[in-house]
Design a protein around this motif. Sequence first.
Motif, PDB file in Angstrom:
ATOM      1  N   ASN A   9       0.838  -1.201   0.000  1.00 46.31           N
ATOM      2  CA  ASN A   9       0.000   0.000   0.000  1.00 46.31           C
ATOM      3  C   ASN A   9       0.867   1.243   0.000  1.00 46.31           C
ATOM      4  O   ASN A   9       1.905   1.287   0.665  1.00 46.31           O
ATOM      5  N   ALA A  10       0.435   2.235  -0.757  1.00 44.53           N
ATOM      6  CA  ALA A  10       1.093   3.542  -0.759  1.00 44.53           C
ATOM      7  C   ALA A  10       0.003   4.586  -0.528  1.00 44.53           C
ATOM      8  O   ALA A  10      -0.779   4.901  -1.426  1.00 44.53           O
ATOM      9  N   ASN A  11      -0.099   5.082   0.699  1.00 46.49           N
ATOM     10  CA  ASN A  11      -1.142   6.051   1.007  1.00 46.49           C
ATOM     11  C   ASN A  11      -0.635   7.060   2.024  1.00 46.49           C
ATOM     12  O   ASN A  11       0.481   6.977   2.516  1.00 46.49           O
ATOM     13  N   GLY A  12      -1.470   8.013   2.339  1.00 46.35           N
ATOM     14  CA  GLY A  12      -1.075   9.052   3.284  1.00 46.35           C
ATOM     15  C   GLY A  12      -2.078  10.184   3.291  1.00 46.35           C
ATOM     16  O   GLY A  12      -3.267   9.989   2.999  1.00 46.35           O
ATOM     17  N   SER A  13      -1.593  11.376   3.593  1.00 42.97           N
ATOM     18  CA  SER A  13      -2.467  12.539   3.682  1.00 42.97           C
ATOM     19  C   SER A  13      -1.694  13.797   3.311  1.00 42.97           C
ATOM     20  O   SER A  13      -0.459  13.789   3.223  1.00 42.97           O
ATOM     21  N   ASN A  14      -2.425  14.860   3.094  1.00 45.96           N
ATOM     22  CA  ASN A  14      -1.836  16.145   2.737  1.00 45.96           C
ATOM     23  C   ASN A  14      -2.682  17.262   3.313  1.00 45.96           C
ATOM     24  O   ASN A  14      -3.908  17.170   3.346  1.00 45.96           O
ATOM     25  N   TRP A  15      -2.045  18.309   3.804  1.00 39.28           N
ATOM     26  CA  TRP A  15      -2.771  19.507   4.179  1.00 39.28           C
ATOM     27  C   TRP A  15      -1.929  20.721   3.789  1.00 39.28           C
ATOM     28  O   TRP A  15      -0.705  20.619   3.636  1.00 39.28           O
ATOM     29  N   GLY A  16      -2.589  21.829   3.602  1.00 40.52           N
ATOM     30  CA  GLY A  16      -1.847  23.014   3.190  1.00 40.52           C
ATOM     31  C   GLY A  16      -2.621  24.293   3.428  1.00 40.52           C
ATOM     32  O   GLY A  16      -3.843  24.286   3.626  1.00 40.52           O
ATOM     33  N   SER A  54       2.246  13.504   3.952  1.00 37.80           N
ATOM     34  CA  SER A  54       2.759  12.276   4.563  1.00 37.80           C
ATOM     35  C   SER A  54       2.577  11.141   3.563  1.00 37.80           C
ATOM     36  O   SER A  54       1.447  10.835   3.167  1.00 37.80           O
ATOM     37  N   MET A  55       3.683  10.553   3.134  1.00 38.98           N
ATOM     38  CA  MET A  55       3.661   9.473   2.151  1.00 38.98           C
ATOM     39  C   MET A  55       4.191   8.195   2.800  1.00 38.98           C
ATOM     40  O   MET A  55       5.337   8.166   3.264  1.00 38.98           O
ATOM     41  N   ASN A  56       3.366   7.173   2.818  1.00 40.02           N
ATOM     42  CA  ASN A  56       3.748   5.907   3.443  1.00 40.02           C
ATOM     43  C   ASN A  56       3.721   4.795   2.399  1.00 40.02           C
ATOM     44  O   ASN A  56       2.662   4.480   1.846  1.00 40.02           O
ATOM     45  N   PHE A  57       4.885   4.227   2.138  1.00 45.97           N
ATOM     46  CA  PHE A  57       5.001   3.106   1.206  1.00 45.97           C
ATOM     47  C   PHE A  57       5.228   1.860   2.051  1.00 45.97           C
ATOM     48  O   PHE A  57       6.299   1.697   2.660  1.00 45.97           O
ATOM     49  N   ALA A  58       4.239   0.994   2.102  1.00 41.03           N
ATOM     50  CA  ALA A  58       4.282  -0.089   3.093  1.00 41.03           C
ATOM     51  C   ALA A  58       4.063  -1.460   2.472  1.00 41.03           C
ATOM     52  O   ALA A  58       3.129  -1.657   1.680  1.00 41.03           O
ATOM     53  N   ALA A  97       8.528   5.821   5.204  1.00 33.49           N
ATOM     54  CA  ALA A  97       7.661   6.970   5.509  1.00 33.49           C
ATOM     55  C   ALA A  97       8.413   8.256   5.192  1.00 33.49           C
ATOM     56  O   ALA A  97       9.489   8.511   5.737  1.00 33.49           O
ATOM     57  N   VAL A  98       7.828   9.075   4.308  1.00 29.26           N
ATOM     58  CA  VAL A  98       8.434  10.343   3.894  1.00 29.26           C
ATOM     59  C   VAL A  98       7.432  11.460   4.177  1.00 29.26           C
ATOM     60  O   VAL A  98       6.240  11.321   3.883  1.00 29.26           O
ATOM     61  N   LYS A  99       7.921  12.579   4.748  1.00 22.09           N
ATOM     62  CA  LYS A  99       7.034  13.693   5.097  1.00 22.09           C
ATOM     63  C   LYS A  99       7.603  15.013   4.577  1.00 22.09           C
ATOM     64  O   LYS A  99       8.119  15.834   5.343  1.00 22.09           O
ATOM     65  N   PRO A 100       7.505  15.235   3.267  1.00 21.92           N
ATOM     66  CA  PRO A 100       8.056  16.470   2.701  1.00 21.92           C
ATOM     67  C   PRO A 100       7.126  17.666   2.898  1.00 21.92           C
ATOM     68  O   PRO A 100       5.897  17.527   2.912  1.00 21.92           O
ATOM     69  N   ASN A 133     -18.053  36.089   1.206  1.00 21.44           N
ATOM     70  CA  ASN A 133     -16.598  35.981   1.285  1.00 21.44           C
ATOM     71  C   ASN A 133     -16.096  34.587   1.665  1.00 21.44           C
ATOM     72  O   ASN A 133     -14.894  34.387   1.807  1.00 21.44           O
ATOM     73  N   LEU A 134     -17.007  33.633   1.840  1.00 18.87           N
ATOM     74  CA  LEU A 134     -16.609  32.302   2.292  1.00 18.87           C
ATOM     75  C   LEU A 134     -16.985  31.254   1.254  1.00 18.87           C
ATOM     76  O   LEU A 134     -18.133  31.186   0.816  1.00 18.87           O
ATOM     77  N   HIS A 135     -15.997  30.440   0.877  1.00 20.94           N
ATOM     78  CA  HIS A 135     -16.208  29.403  -0.135  1.00 20.94           C
ATOM     79  C   HIS A 135     -15.775  28.041   0.406  1.00 20.94           C
ATOM     80  O   HIS A 135     -14.857  27.951   1.223  1.00 20.94           O
ATOM     81  N   VAL A 136     -16.417  27.005  -0.086  1.00 20.80           N
ATOM     82  CA  VAL A 136     -15.995  25.631   0.191  1.00 20.80           C
ATOM     83  C   VAL A 136     -15.584  25.007  -1.138  1.00 20.80           C
ATOM     84  O   VAL A 136     -16.198  25.279  -2.181  1.00 20.80           O
ATOM     85  N   LEU A 137     -14.523  24.206  -1.114  1.00 21.48           N
ATOM     86  CA  LEU A 137     -13.995  23.614  -2.333  1.00 21.48           C
ATOM     87  C   LEU A 137     -13.866  22.103  -2.196  1.00 21.48           C
ATOM     88  O   LEU A 137     -13.581  21.591  -1.110  1.00 21.48           O
ATOM     89  N   ALA A 138     -14.061  21.415  -3.300  1.00 18.10           N
ATOM     90  CA  ALA A 138     -13.848  19.966  -3.370  1.00 18.10           C
ATOM     91  C   ALA A 138     -13.204  19.652  -4.709  1.00 18.10           C
ATOM     92  O   ALA A 138     -13.628  20.176  -5.744  1.00 18.10           O
ATOM     93  N   GLU A 139     -12.159  18.846  -4.680  1.00 13.68           N
ATOM     94  CA  GLU A 139     -11.455  18.561  -5.929  1.00 13.68           C
ATOM     95  C   GLU A 139     -10.805  17.184  -5.887  1.00 13.68           C
ATOM     96  O   GLU A 139     -10.635  16.578  -4.822  1.00 13.68           O
ATOM     97  N   GLY A 140     -10.450  16.719  -7.044  1.00 15.40           N
ATOM     98  CA  GLY A 140      -9.717  15.475  -7.177  1.00 15.40           C
ATOM     99  C   GLY A 140      -8.686  15.635  -8.265  1.00 15.40           C
ATOM    100  O   GLY A 140      -8.860  16.443  -9.189  1.00 15.40           O
ATOM    101  N   GLY A 141      -7.601  14.895  -8.164  1.00 19.15           N
ATOM    102  CA  GLY A 141      -6.574  15.009  -9.183  1.00 19.15           C
ATOM    103  C   GLY A 141      -5.277  14.372  -8.759  1.00 19.15           C
ATOM    104  O   GLY A 141      -5.263  13.375  -8.018  1.00 19.15           O
ATOM    105  N   PHE A 142      -4.193  14.964  -9.216  1.00 18.52           N
ATOM    106  CA  PHE A 142      -2.858  14.412  -9.007  1.00 18.52           C
ATOM    107  C   PHE A 142      -2.002  15.402  -8.234  1.00 18.52           C
ATOM    108  O   PHE A 142      -1.960  16.592  -8.552  1.00 18.52           O
ATOM    109  N   PHE A 143      -1.313  14.900  -7.190  1.00 17.62           N
ATOM    110  CA  PHE A 143      -0.357  15.693  -6.429  1.00 17.62           C
ATOM    111  C   PHE A 143       0.767  14.740  -6.016  1.00 17.62           C
ATOM    112  O   PHE A 143       0.806  14.254  -4.901  1.00 17.62           O
ATOM    113  N   ASN A 144       1.641  14.420  -6.991  1.00 17.49           N
ATOM    114  CA  ASN A 144       2.630  13.354  -6.808  1.00 17.49           C
ATOM    115  C   ASN A 144       1.963  12.067  -6.311  1.00 17.49           C
ATOM    116  O   ASN A 144       2.542  11.294  -5.546  1.00 17.49           O
TER     117      ASN A 144
END
Length: 278
Positions: free
Chosen positions: A86-93, A117-121, A151-154, A255-266
């Motif tokens: 499995n190769a999974n993890g999370s991202n925030w920004g 956070s990228m975990n290759f397990a 585990a890589v956390k760039p 002035n307030l928006h909510v966003l939802a998206e899908g795609g590629f981020f490495n």
Amino acid sequence: MKRGIKIFIFGVFLFVFWSAAPPAAAQGHFEIGFHYSGWSLNVIKNLVEDMIEDLSEEFVNSAEESIQEENPDYYVDNWDSSSEFNANGSNWGVEARWYPKGRDGSFSLGFSVEQTSMNFALDRASILVNMRNDVEDLSGTADINASGGLAVKPTAMMLSLRWNIVASRRISPYFQIGFGFASVNALRKAELDYAYDYTFKVPNEPDEMGGDSDRKTLEDIDNEREEGEDSLFEEIPFLPFFNLSFGLRARLMDNLHVLAEGGFFNGLILRGGLSLRF
């Protein structure tokens, strides 16, 4: 680059954007946002089959050496394995965006700081090893259970371009492309770990058990290289990042928006976020 310095740079960026055109701020030229994503690279499962096979072979060789300490006449005849990768993890920004044409402009330029956070397990590897003792004409088996991971956390700095379709509507689709980089220090601090245990069985003899485990950073492994060997990081100046995504932006209030998206981020992402427009 330390996290505090990155946050400082981001703060300076916001200040410069805000002070550059204070009259425009009232027209919705600027936006600050936060997002969180699930991250996955499980699409590469088929591409790492050879790597997993090599790793399984390392576990077999280690078990063979350990067994031969007490049973020197036994050797590996053949082996078979099954595994789960499995190769999974999370991202925030956090990000700041600039809309040159104001509130209803479709194009925006963004700068963000992204923590991923990228975990290759190798979650599980079951290996059945058939062993032979030609001296005594005996056969035995070794059942190996193994696991390991990286585990890589760039932390990456990203510049992105976004185009909203009919930006004046309450719900607006958008397309985004971005580029950035993270320090190679993230790779130096990446943690590699493994663990395995085995049970060696020979008919009419007591079972023997053993195993091993370890955890090291890639920098630790690099420091253990023999004299004359090239460093793992010698040819890696930084870690590149690329983002390509499609999403929807919905206006909750002026002035307030909510966003939802899908795609590629490495890797593949599903992302949700909030943004505040000034």
